[in-house]
Design an enzyme around this catalytic site. Structure first.
Site, PDB file in Angstrom:
ATOM      1  N   GLY A   1       0.781  -1.237   0.000  1.00  0.00           N
ATOM      2  CA  GLY A   1       0.000   0.000   0.000  1.00  0.00           C
ATOM      3  C   GLY A   1       0.811   1.284   0.000  1.00  0.00           C
ATOM      4  N   SER A   2       1.997   1.259  -0.628  1.00  0.00           N
ATOM      5  CA  SER A   2       2.781   2.508  -0.619  1.00  0.00           C
ATOM      6  C   SER A   2       2.154   3.568  -1.528  1.00  0.00           C
ATOM      7  CB  SER A   2       4.239   2.259  -0.996  1.00  0.00           C
ATOM      8  OG  SER A   2       4.383   1.922  -2.356  1.00  0.00           O
ATOM      9  N   ASN A   3       1.537   3.157  -2.631  1.00  0.00           N
ATOM     10  CA  ASN A   3       0.817   4.140  -3.466  1.00  0.00           C
ATOM     11  C   ASN A   3      -0.379   4.713  -2.714  1.00  0.00           C
ATOM     12  OD1 ASN A   3       1.789   4.573  -6.376  1.00  0.00           O
ATOM     13  ND2 ASN A   3       2.079   2.375  -6.077  1.00  0.00           N
TER      14      ASN A   3
ATOM     15  N   MET B   1      -4.332  -7.033  -6.564  1.00  0.00           N
ATOM     16  CA  MET B   1      -3.804  -8.118  -7.381  1.00  0.00           C
ATOM     17  C   MET B   1      -4.896  -9.049  -7.904  1.00  0.00           C
ATOM     18  SD  MET B   1      -0.705  -7.226  -7.202  1.00  0.00           S
ATOM     19  CE  MET B   1       0.308  -8.574  -7.753  1.00  0.00           C
ATOM     20  N   ARG B   2      -6.006  -8.497  -8.329  1.00  0.00           N
ATOM     21  CA  ARG B   2      -7.067  -9.349  -8.867  1.00  0.00           C
ATOM     22  C   ARG B   2      -7.661  -8.731 -10.130  1.00  0.00           C
ATOM     23  NH1 ARG B   2      -9.487 -13.546  -6.295  1.00  0.00           N
ATOM     24  NH2 ARG B   2     -11.468 -13.316  -7.377  1.00  0.00           N
ATOM     25  N   LEU B   3      -7.900  -9.607 -11.061  1.00  0.00           N
ATOM     26  CA  LEU B   3      -8.622  -9.185 -12.262  1.00  0.00           C
ATOM     27  C   LEU B   3     -10.089  -9.004 -11.869  1.00  0.00           C
ATOM     28  CD1 LEU B   3      -7.742  -8.944 -15.249  1.00  0.00           C
ATOM     29  CD2 LEU B   3      -8.549 -11.289 -15.566  1.00  0.00           C
TER      30      LEU B   3
ATOM     31  N   ASN C   1      -6.140   2.430 -12.531  1.00  0.00           N
ATOM     32  CA  ASN C   1      -5.052   1.598 -12.029  1.00  0.00           C
ATOM     33  C   ASN C   1      -3.706   2.209 -12.405  1.00  0.00           C
ATOM     34  OD1 ASN C   1      -3.858  -0.795 -10.882  1.00  0.00           O
ATOM     35  ND2 ASN C   1      -3.482  -1.528 -12.967  1.00  0.00           N
TER      36      ASN C   1
ATOM     37  N   HIS D   1       0.237   0.924 -13.317  1.00  0.00           N
ATOM     38  CA  HIS D   1       0.937  -0.288 -13.751  1.00  0.00           C
ATOM     39  C   HIS D   1       2.410   0.058 -13.966  1.00  0.00           C
ATOM     40  CE1 HIS D   1       1.417  -4.126 -15.822  1.00  0.00           C
ATOM     41  NE2 HIS D   1       1.991  -3.494 -16.820  1.00  0.00           N
TER      42      HIS D   1
END
Ligand code: GRF
Length: 190
Positions: free
Chosen positions: A13-15, A92-94, A109, A111
């Site tokens: 969770g750094s972002n 981390m989930r689609l 998102n 990336h």
């Protein structure tokens, strides 16, 4: 009007932390309010960070659940919060098609690569192992695919003087932390 947002995380969770900081005293203070931090992993480290910052958190374990059923639970959980946007930060989930359609153009998102060149987990390792001189960080909308949604903004990351993957990640994350809030500000204020 400030946008009401949820941040979705799965880990460190750094972002998320960088965005929280910018909503407090920084460039996002007039653009959005973080209503909720959600995780698909109750052990995600970032949940504790969010709690310490006084932000409401929620977690539903996704492990072993079919994608569509899990995402329906999350949709139900979100309903009462009347959110404007969902910001993914290491989630981390689609997402299922049903979820994506319910939130069309309202899920964003970040990336750690050019999404046209590399999709999925491990963007910095990919760039490092290829020996690239530069890579890109991408902020994009979420669609049904894996990192295939419309690109909102990209920024270049110079890798030429970096000798280790750790150094690449460090410089990349520093770029992400600055870039994500700047791009979100533009989205939320238009
Ligand atoms: C970041 O590199 C982000 O681009 C990717 O996952 C990582 C999450 O890191 N989607 P953090 O949890 O925000 O520290």
């Amino acid at each position: 009007m400030k946008k009401r947002i949820a941040i979705f995380i799965s880990g460190r969770g750094s972002n998320m932390e960088a965005i929280i900081g910018q909503t407090r005293n920084g460039i996002l203070r007039n653009s959005c309010e973080i209503i909720l931090v959600f995780s698909n992993d109750p052990q995600a480290k970032g949940l504790e960070t969010a709690r310490r910052a006084g932000i409401e958190t929620a977690a539903i374990p996704s492990r072993g659940k079919p994608r569509a059923a899990f995402d329906r639970e999350v949709l139900e959980l979100l309903r009462p919060y009347e959110l404007d946007y969902i910001v993914l930060a290491g989630y981390m989930r689609l997402l299922s098609p049903e979820f994506v359609h319910a939130w069309e153009k309202r899920i964003i998102n970040i990336h750690p690569a050019d999404t046209r060149a590399f999709q999925g987990v491990g963007g910095y390792a990919w760039a490092f192992e290829q020996g690239l001189e530069k890579t890109r960080v991408t902020v994009h909308y979420i669609d049904e695919g894996m990192d295939t949604g419309e690109i909102i903004e990209q920024r270049e990351l110079d890798l030429r003087d970096l000798k280790t993957l750790e150094a690449v990640e460090r410089r990349g994350l520093a770029l992400e932390h600055a870039m994500y809030s700047e791009v979100l500000k533009k989205i939320f204020e238009t």
